[in-house]
Write an enzyme that holds these catalytic residues in place. Structure first.
Site, mmCIF file in Angstrom:
data_model
loop_
_atom_site.group_PDB
_atom_site.id
_atom_site.type_symbol
_atom_site.label_atom_id
_atom_site.label_comp_id
_atom_site.label_asym_id
_atom_site.label_seq_id
_atom_site.Cartn_x
_atom_site.Cartn_y
_atom_site.Cartn_z
ATOM 1 N N HIS A 38 -1.775 11.328 -1.856
ATOM 2 C CA HIS A 38 -3.104 10.855 -1.472
ATOM 3 C C HIS A 38 -4.065 11.998 -1.193
ATOM 4 C CE1 HIS A 38 -6.220 9.527 1.379
ATOM 5 N NE2 HIS A 38 -6.185 8.382 0.709
ATOM 6 N N HIS A 83 0.828 -1.210 0.000
ATOM 7 C CA HIS A 83 0.000 0.000 0.000
ATOM 8 C C HIS A 83 0.862 1.260 0.000
ATOM 9 C CE1 HIS A 83 -3.201 2.564 2.240
ATOM 10 N NE2 HIS A 83 -3.558 2.458 0.960
#
Length: 262
Positions: free
Chosen positions: A71, A29
């Site tokens: 992000h 991730h």
């Protein structure tokens, strides 16, 4: 290593195109984004050093349309910058410190561009899941440019690439721009028509929040010819349970715990 067969969008220019994407069960991730600053070269390099060959990362646009790994819509959490990331040009974003927030050991680590990651991953054949993360109101524009950039950067290696997003609009734009690239629909909650949404943009799979994973949801995906993955799975017992139910792939922060067979 698990081999899967994905059929690309039947509307693509090359009819009958079939993409063979070889993707391990465990996907790191944001690179290795809890052991190193997420979405940076340091995170990818550490993940690779730990033996991972499949990575997830987030991609958005700078003010001058450079594909940047980040992000959040804003800069405060993971850099020493302030304000909206999409309002800054890449030359200015590149000067920010994207490492000290996690540890002084990573002081001065810069933000990475999509091109940076491609230069690392393509020669080694790493699989990369690019999550399209549009700044507010830019879903179509972001997805169009990310898909085009990814297709160019991964030329000849499209089978090592997946585009995903929570945004249905973004997936529609990515499909229109580069229909031959594999797509997956991300879901944090499950609307009644979730499988229809995935099929509407000719996805090859879905990625579910771990709270949504059950034998029923996995079976429902497989019944529609879709693979099923989950984020972010860090607990070994939960992972083993999901695998027993037939889950295909797990996106994880636990890069030192979960290892793919070599």
């Amino acid at each position: 290593m698990r081999q899967k067969l994905y059929t690309a969008d039947p509307g693509c220019a090359v009819l009958g195109y079939i993409a063979h994407m070889s993707c391990p069960r465990f996907i790191a991730h944001r690179g290795a984004g809890t052991c190193a600053p997420e979405n940076t070269m340091a995170a990818f390099e550490l993940g690779a050093a730990l033996g991972h060959t499949a990575f997830e990362c987030d991609v958005k646009l700078s003010a001058d349309d450079v594909c940047v790994l980040l992000h959040d819509d804003t800069l405060e959490r993971t850099t020493n910058g302030q304000g909206a990331a999409g309002a800054m040009r890449w030359a200015d974003l590149r000067q920010l410190d994207a490492g000290t927030w996690l540890s002084p050991d990573f002081a001065g680590e810069p933000l990475a561009s999509l091109a940076d990651i491609a230069r690392l991953c393509c020669p080694k054949g790493y699989f990369v899941n690019l999550e399209i993360k549009p700044s507010p109101g830019t879903d179509t524009h972001t997805a169009h440019l990310v898909a085009n950039a990814a297709a160019a950067l991964w030329a000849g290696q499209h089978t090592q690439l997946l585009l995903s997003s929570f945004s249905h609009v973004a997936l529609q734009a990515a499909r229109a721009a580069q229909p031959q690239l594999a797509r997956a629909h991300l879901f944090k909650t499950l609307p009644p028509d979730w499988l229809d949404l995935a099929q509407d943009v000719a996805c090859q799979g879905v990625v579910l929040h771990h709270s949504l994973v059950s034998p029923h949801t996995i079976a429902a995906c497989h019944a529609q010819g879709l693979w099923c993955a989950s984020y972010t799975v860090n607990d070994p017992e939960q992972a083993q349970r999901f695998i027993g139910w037939g889950l295909d792939h797990l996106i994880t922060d636990a890069v030192k715990t979960f290892k793919n067979p070599t």
